[in-house]
Write an enzyme that holds these catalytic residues in place. Structure first.
Site, mmCIF file in Angstrom:
data_model
loop_
_atom_site.group_PDB
_atom_site.id
_atom_site.type_symbol
_atom_site.label_atom_id
_atom_site.label_comp_id
_atom_site.label_asym_id
_atom_site.label_seq_id
_atom_site.Cartn_x
_atom_site.Cartn_y
_atom_site.Cartn_z
ATOM 1 N N LYS A 1 18.086 4.302 64.761
ATOM 2 C CA LYS A 1 18.762 4.002 66.165
ATOM 3 C C LYS A 1 20.324 4.198 65.811
ATOM 4 O O LYS A 1 21.015 4.731 66.786
ATOM 5 C CB LYS A 1 18.581 2.327 66.354
ATOM 6 C CG LYS A 1 19.317 1.705 67.484
ATOM 7 C CD LYS A 1 19.872 0.448 67.285
ATOM 8 C CE LYS A 1 21.126 0.301 66.570
ATOM 9 N NZ LYS A 1 21.552 -0.861 66.648
ATOM 10 N N ASP B 1 18.052 -0.249 70.933
ATOM 11 C CA ASP B 1 18.352 -1.335 70.376
ATOM 12 C C ASP B 1 17.702 -2.591 71.020
ATOM 13 O O ASP B 1 16.785 -2.393 72.100
ATOM 14 C CB ASP B 1 20.068 -1.474 70.290
ATOM 15 C CG ASP B 1 20.548 -1.738 71.743
ATOM 16 O OD1 ASP B 1 19.619 -1.839 72.741
ATOM 17 O OD2 ASP B 1 21.528 -2.255 72.144
#
Ligand code: SF4
Length: 206
Positions: free
Chosen positions: A117, A135
């Site tokens: 991420k 996220d």
């Protein structure tokens, strides 16, 4: 499944100028800010990084004692671990790339505290690499809108979003979904009343 044009149009309507809310002026500042943002709000991270980067650059972060970093980043939580990460990241960037953040996913993902991420956020913002960083907000919204299944892993969600949205929209959609999750489709008490996704939304139906 909800038509992608409907999703894109509504996200544009709500967040036309969507961009990263982490404040940074240098490439390494974005990398470190993104690492600090794990389990912490961007607002709090921005307060901390403003202090951190006004005092230290990447070269000094590689040299100073970890306790100096801890004393500044304490408000972001898990600061002991994150301070170790920052020092190690700074050391590796200085040693390997003269303090620059390279466009090198393999190298970045080898840094402590940097997962897929974080890497997606950094590569997409610094190098315009098409990427969708998943996220907590992006994951929640995707599952509520049935763009992914409830039990999908973060990686599965990312793959489904990449398949669903056109590649040239990935980075933009990432920022828009983050803001949509942060300000409208909130985890608790989402603002459903005037949401144009209502008819497709599992959460609203429930
Ligand atoms: S209807 Fe509510 S829960 Fe569903 S997408 Fe909209 S804001 Fe989120």
């Amino acid at each position: 499944m909800i038509a992608k044009d409907k999703v894109l149009d509504y996200l544009d309507e709500l967040f036309f100028d969507a961009r990263c809310e982490l404040i940074y002026h240098k490439d390494y500042e974005l990398l470190i800010a993104t690492v600090l943002s794990a389990q912490c709000t961007d607002k709090r991270v921005n307060m901390v990084t403003q202090k951190l980067f006004s005092k230290y650059d990447i070269f000094s972060l590689a040299k100073i004692p970890i306790k100096n970093i801890e004393s500044i980043i304490r408000p972001v939580g898990t600061y002991t671990r994150k301070s170790i990460y920052i020092k190690e990241i700074a050391t590796r960037l200085v040693e390997s790339y003269g303090g620059k953040v390279p466009n090198d996913r393999e190298f970045l993902e080898s840094l402590p505290g940097v997962g897929r991420k974080t890497c997606n956020v950094v590569l997409s913002n610094l190098y315009n690499e098409p990427a969708i960083a998943v996220d907590t907000h992006v994951e929640r919204v995707s599952k509520r809108l049935k763009l992914a299944r409830k039990n999908d892993s973060v990686l599965e969600v990312e793959k489904k979003l990449m398949k669903y949205f056109p590649k040239d929209k990935w980075s933009r959609v990432h920022h828009q979904l983050v803001l949509f999750g942060r300000y409208k489709c909130k985890s608790i008490s989402p603002l459903c009343e005037d949401c144009k996704f209502q008819e497709f939304c599992t959460y609203k139906k429930r």
